[in-house]
Structures are given as structure tokens and as C-alpha cells.
Design an enzyme around this catalytic site. Structure first.
Site, PDB file in Angstrom:
ATOM      1  N   THR A 108      47.210  43.306  42.166  1.00 20.58           N
ATOM      2  CA  THR A 108      48.066  44.124  43.027  1.00 20.58           C
ATOM      3  C   THR A 108      47.283  45.215  43.746  1.00 20.58           C
ATOM      4  O   THR A 108      47.582  45.552  44.889  1.00 20.58           O
ATOM      5  CB  THR A 108      49.190  44.752  42.168  1.00 20.58           C
ATOM      6  N   THR A 184      46.244  43.933  36.686  1.00 16.82           N
ATOM      7  CA  THR A 184      46.415  44.628  35.408  1.00 16.82           C
ATOM      8  C   THR A 184      46.717  43.682  34.249  1.00 16.82           C
ATOM      9  O   THR A 184      46.409  44.003  33.099  1.00 16.82           O
ATOM     10  CB  THR A 184      47.557  45.665  35.492  1.00 16.82           C
ATOM     11  N   ASP A 185      47.299  42.530  34.570  1.00 18.14           N
ATOM     12  CA  ASP A 185      47.801  41.685  33.470  1.00 18.14           C
ATOM     13  C   ASP A 185      46.718  41.306  32.465  1.00 18.14           C
ATOM     14  O   ASP A 185      46.958  41.294  31.262  1.00 18.14           O
ATOM     15  CB  ASP A 185      48.444  40.409  34.018  1.00 18.14           C
ATOM     16  N   LYS A 263      47.218  46.224  27.707  1.00 20.78           N
ATOM     17  CA  LYS A 263      48.402  46.436  28.539  1.00 20.78           C
ATOM     18  C   LYS A 263      49.618  46.303  27.631  1.00 20.78           C
ATOM     19  O   LYS A 263      49.771  45.293  26.946  1.00 20.78           O
ATOM     20  CB  LYS A 263      48.455  45.399  29.661  1.00 20.78           C
TER      21      LYS A 263
END
Ligand code: ASP
Length: 463
Positions: A108, A184-185, A263
Site C-alpha cells: 500500500t 504490511t501484511d 503485525k
């Protein structure tokens, strides 16, 4: 305009609603639904999005999805096609500022919504970054390089090795710090594997991402990027770090160790947490980088980076659940897997029916390590005799290594050797704090950086 263009990306009930009211994408509309009235621009829809919502960009900049079956009336006020464009400005160079390289992998943070196609596309040149985050030029001289443009679930051994190689190459070229833009995942997976593949870095290697894309008002992209650039350019911490939002109030970012971070929330911006320890530092525009501990590797530009980018991908994680059948383990062994990391329950358990399968795995030369799915705490296989039985079968406890970290380390170790004793020795020898001698009492602070929320909670419940 062809029908496909006019209702770009819309299918099913949402497309029928647009046809029924005679409006298409890029039309500025008044829309009345059972939920209220809206004024906004009909955005094209991503082909993979659901077929029940019409999406409007409101004047506030927010996008809203309106259920097609709740729409009562739509009136068009005309067409207003927007081409989202980040103004390109030449990134200024200043010989007195540190040199930072930003390596992009996608996610993202590298994306913006392309209103033409409705898809999320990368935007990454230094000019574009400077155009959207001009503060970067106050911090460093930035060079950018797009290595990949993937959402992070698509990162894999090939990309990890490519990224590690690029990091080492940039360090050898003499930069003062590296920033890695990443989805980020799986940022914590890549942070872990980089911690093994790029050893003894003389400068900071800072991974950064964003949970909300930069076309949204609540985006964390710019702030995270500024924090990461500050850390890479000026901090004294020469480790693989993850730099992401601390508290929801955006007062500061947190710097987490690459092997102790995870995360923990699918959508909150404050999603990264250090597990079983405290973060390495806070970072803010006002105060720069403020270490929370002293035991980090210091910046030393005369140290040479050691690239060790190997990975045996015949490794898997088995997340144990009650009722699991032994064929899950047998299947991996039959398919030629050479390493298994179990995320066991409690202190490191699996059910009895799995024991014979684990013995078969070990006898077939598969290396089996135990971690805990509680994430916090250590595997302790001496407490119950079931743990001892598992160790007798050849299952090796992996202390407090997080399951994903153990997976990365085992893949990396098996890239070097398959000798049983050597694999055990390497797995037990910490390279980058993936195993720590103890969990401090404040290492169980799930709400790190969420302090305003904690304060409000305590107040509300009069504690
Ligand atoms: N799915 C995205 C990714 O991990 C999410 C993000 O970038 O935050 O690539």
C-alpha cells in the site's frame, strides 16, 4: 463511451443501479439512499471488488460504498474525470545531508488509487515521493529503486534473496541508511529473513509500510515514511528494523526489531507490536529517534556487511489445532519437505495421534522445531511428560522464537546444511535476537504505544 467504460468495473446489482438511474463513472452526482444523501463523484470500481456497492468520492476526500439496493434516487450534475497525479518535483541534493536509498517492493505504501482504471498502482520515483512528501528532502538525499511491485503476500524466497542482495549492494556503495517500502501484511516475515541474510549491517535497514493508501485522508504513508527516513539517515541503530505507527494519536512511530515484531491487527494503523520484549526506540519529527534500550548494534561505517542470502523453501509451518490428524504431517514428509515448524498449543503441545507421524518425519530426516501459538512466552517441553515424549521423538524446542521467525530461520539454516546436529546448533544460536534469554515483565505490553487508549480505558472503568 462504451458501456464497459461508462460502468467501469461495476457488475451485478451495482451496475444495474447505475444503468437504472442513467449515470456512469466520473459523474458528479446527488445520491439519495435509505442511509441519507450524498454528493460525490462516482468512482470506477476495481474488477475484483464486490458487485453490490456503488463507490462515491465525497468532497471530504473519503470514499464511501453505498449499497445498490438502498439507492432511491441519483441525479447527475455533470462529468468530472479526475486523473490522480502526483506532481513530480526534482528531489534536491544537499552534500551535507546523509544519503539514503529507498528500495521499493510494493504494498500500500507504494500505491495510490488510479482513478482511470480503479486499480491500485505503484507510485515511486523520487520526484513523485518528493512531490507528495516534501519533508523527505529536509532529512536526506534520497535515491529510489523499485525492485518489485507486489502486494506482500507475493513476496517469497526469490524476492527475499533479491532484496537482501540489493540491500548489501547499496550498503557497500556507502549509503548512510536503507529504507525498504513493503506491504504490511508480511513485513515481519521479510524483516526476519533479512535479519538472517544481511548480517552485521553498519547502517540502519528500516522497513516501512502503510495501512491506508496515500489517497486517503487518514493515510499513515507520509508519516511512516518520514519516520523511516529519519531513522535511516540519522539514527545510531544499525539493525533490521520495522518502523510503523505507534499510538493511534500519531504522536510517534515505533522501531521494532526485525525478529521480534509482528503485525497484530488487520486494519488498525497501530498494528505492529514487539512481542516478548519492548521496541528498540520511538521516533518522531520533533525529537528524532529516542532509544528505549541500549543493547542495540551501533552504527559503524567501517564495519563490512555480510550477505548470506540462501533459503531452502522445503520448509513449512504447521499450526496445530485440536483434532488435527497425522496425515497433515505425513503429507508434508511425502512431498519432500525438509523442515517443519510447529506452532503448538500452550507450552508447545500437539495431540497424541500426531506422535507417530512426527517420529516418521524425524526418521525421514525432516527437521522438526516447536514454537508456541500464544506468541508470548517460551516453549517449555520439560514441564509435562508429553513435552518430554515429543523431545524423545526428535522434536526440538525453539525457545521464544516466533513461529514465522522460526520458519524463516529454518529455511535459511537449511540453505547451509542438513546435518542434524549442525541444524540444531544453528537454530539455537541467536543471530539477531530471534531468541532472547528472558522476557522482561514489560515485554507483555500488548498495547505498546496505545497509551492514550489505555488511559481512556482506565478512566472509563475508574481504575
Ligand atoms: N495487502 C497489502 C500488502 O501487504 C497491505 C499493505 O501494504 O498494508 O502488500
Amino acid at each position: 463511451m462504451s458501456g464497459d467504460e461508462r460502468w467501469k468495473g461495476y457488475r451485478g446489482p451495482a451496475r444495474e443501479a447505475l444503468i437504472r438511474f442513467g449515470v456512469g463513472v466520473w459523474e458528479d452526482v446527488w445520491l439519495r439512499s435509505r442511509k441519507g444523501e450524498f454528493r460525490g463523484l462516482v468512482l470506477p470500481r476495481n474488477e475484483t471488488a464486490d458487485d453490490r456497492h456503488v463507490v462515491l468520492k465525497l468532497e471530504t476526500g473519503y470514499n464511501v460504498g453505498i449499497a445498490a439496493d438502498s439507492i432511491l434516487d441519483v441525479v447527475s450534475k455533470g462529468r468530472r474525470e479526475a486523473h490522480y497525479h502526483i506532481p513530480e518535483r526534482e528531489f534536491p541534493t544537499d552534500p551535507d545531508k546523509p544519503r539514503v536509498t529507498l528500495l521499493g517492493t510494493g504494498g500500500t505504501i507504494a500505491s495510490r488509487l488510479d482513478y482511470r482504471t480503479g486499480a491500485v498502482i505503484p507510485a515511486f520515483s523520487p520526484g513523485e515521493l518528493y512531490g507528495s512528501v516534501p519533508e523527505l528532502a529536509d532529512i536526506c538525499n534520497l535515491r529510489t529503486e523499485k525492485l518489485y511491485a507486489v502486494f506482500s503476500e507475493n513476496m517469497g524466497p526469490e524476492q527475499w534473496i533479491g532484496l537482501a542482495t540489493a540491500v548489501a549492494r547499496e550498503i557497500e556503495s556507502g549509503v548512510d541508511g536503507i529504507v525498504i517500502g513493503h506491504g504490511t501484511d508480511t513485513m515481519h516475515h521479510t524483516a526476519a529473513v533479512l535479519s538472517f541474510m544481511v548480517q552485521d549491517p553498519p547502517v540502519p535497514i528500516v522497513m516501512v509500510g502503510s495501512q491506508r493508501s496515500s489517497d486517503r485522508p487518514s493515510s499513515d504513508a507520509a508519516l511512516n515514511l518520514i519516520h523511516a527516513a529519519l531513522t535511516a539517515a540519522r539514527s545510531d541503530i544499525a539493525e533490521v528494523l520495522v518502523c510503523m505507527f505507534g499510538p493511534t494519536s500519531d504522536r510517534y512511530g515505533l522501531l521494532h526489531r526485525g525478529t521480534r515484531v509482528r503485525k497484530m491487527h488487520s486494519s488498525s494503523r497501530s498494528t505492529f507490536r514487539t512481542i516478548g520484549d519492548i521496541p528498540v526506540a520511538l521516533v518522531s519529527r520533533e525529537e528524532g529517534v529516542r532509544p528505549l534500550r541500549r543493547d542495540y548494534r551501533k552504527r559503524r561505517k567501517d564495519r563490512r556487511v555480510r550477505l548470506d542470502a540462501v533459503f531452502d523453501d522445503r520448509v513449512g509451518i504447521v499450526y496445530y489445532y485440536p483434532g488435527m490428524k497425522p496425515d497433515v504431517v505425513d503429507a508434508l514428509v511425502e512431498r519432500g519437505y525438509r523442515g517443519i515448524v510447529i506452532a503448538g498449543t500452550g507450552l508447545g503441545h500437539v495431540n497424541k495421534p500426531l506422535y507417530p507421524a512426527l517420529r516418521r518425519a524425524v526418521d525421514a530426516g525432516v527437521h522438526v522445531f516447536m514454537t508456541v501459538q500464544t506468541l508470548w512466552g517460551y516453549v517449555q517441553m520439560y514441564v509435562y511428560d508429553t513435552g518430554r515424549d515429543l523431545m524423545d521423538l526428535g522434536v526440538v524446542p525453539a525457545a521464544n522464537m516466533l513461529p514465522e521467525v522460526a520458519y524463516m530461520k529454518l529455511g535459511w539454516v537449511l540453505g547451509h546444511t542438513h546435518d542434524r546436529d549442525e541444524v540444531r546448533r544453528l537454530m539455537r544460536t541467536p543471530v539477531a535476537n530471534e531468541v532472547t534469554p528472558r522476557e522482561p515483565p514489560d515485554g507483555y505490553l500488548v498495547l505498546q504505544g496505545g497509551l492514550p487508549e489505555v488511559e481512556r480505558f482506565l478512566k472509563k472503568h475508574r481504575m
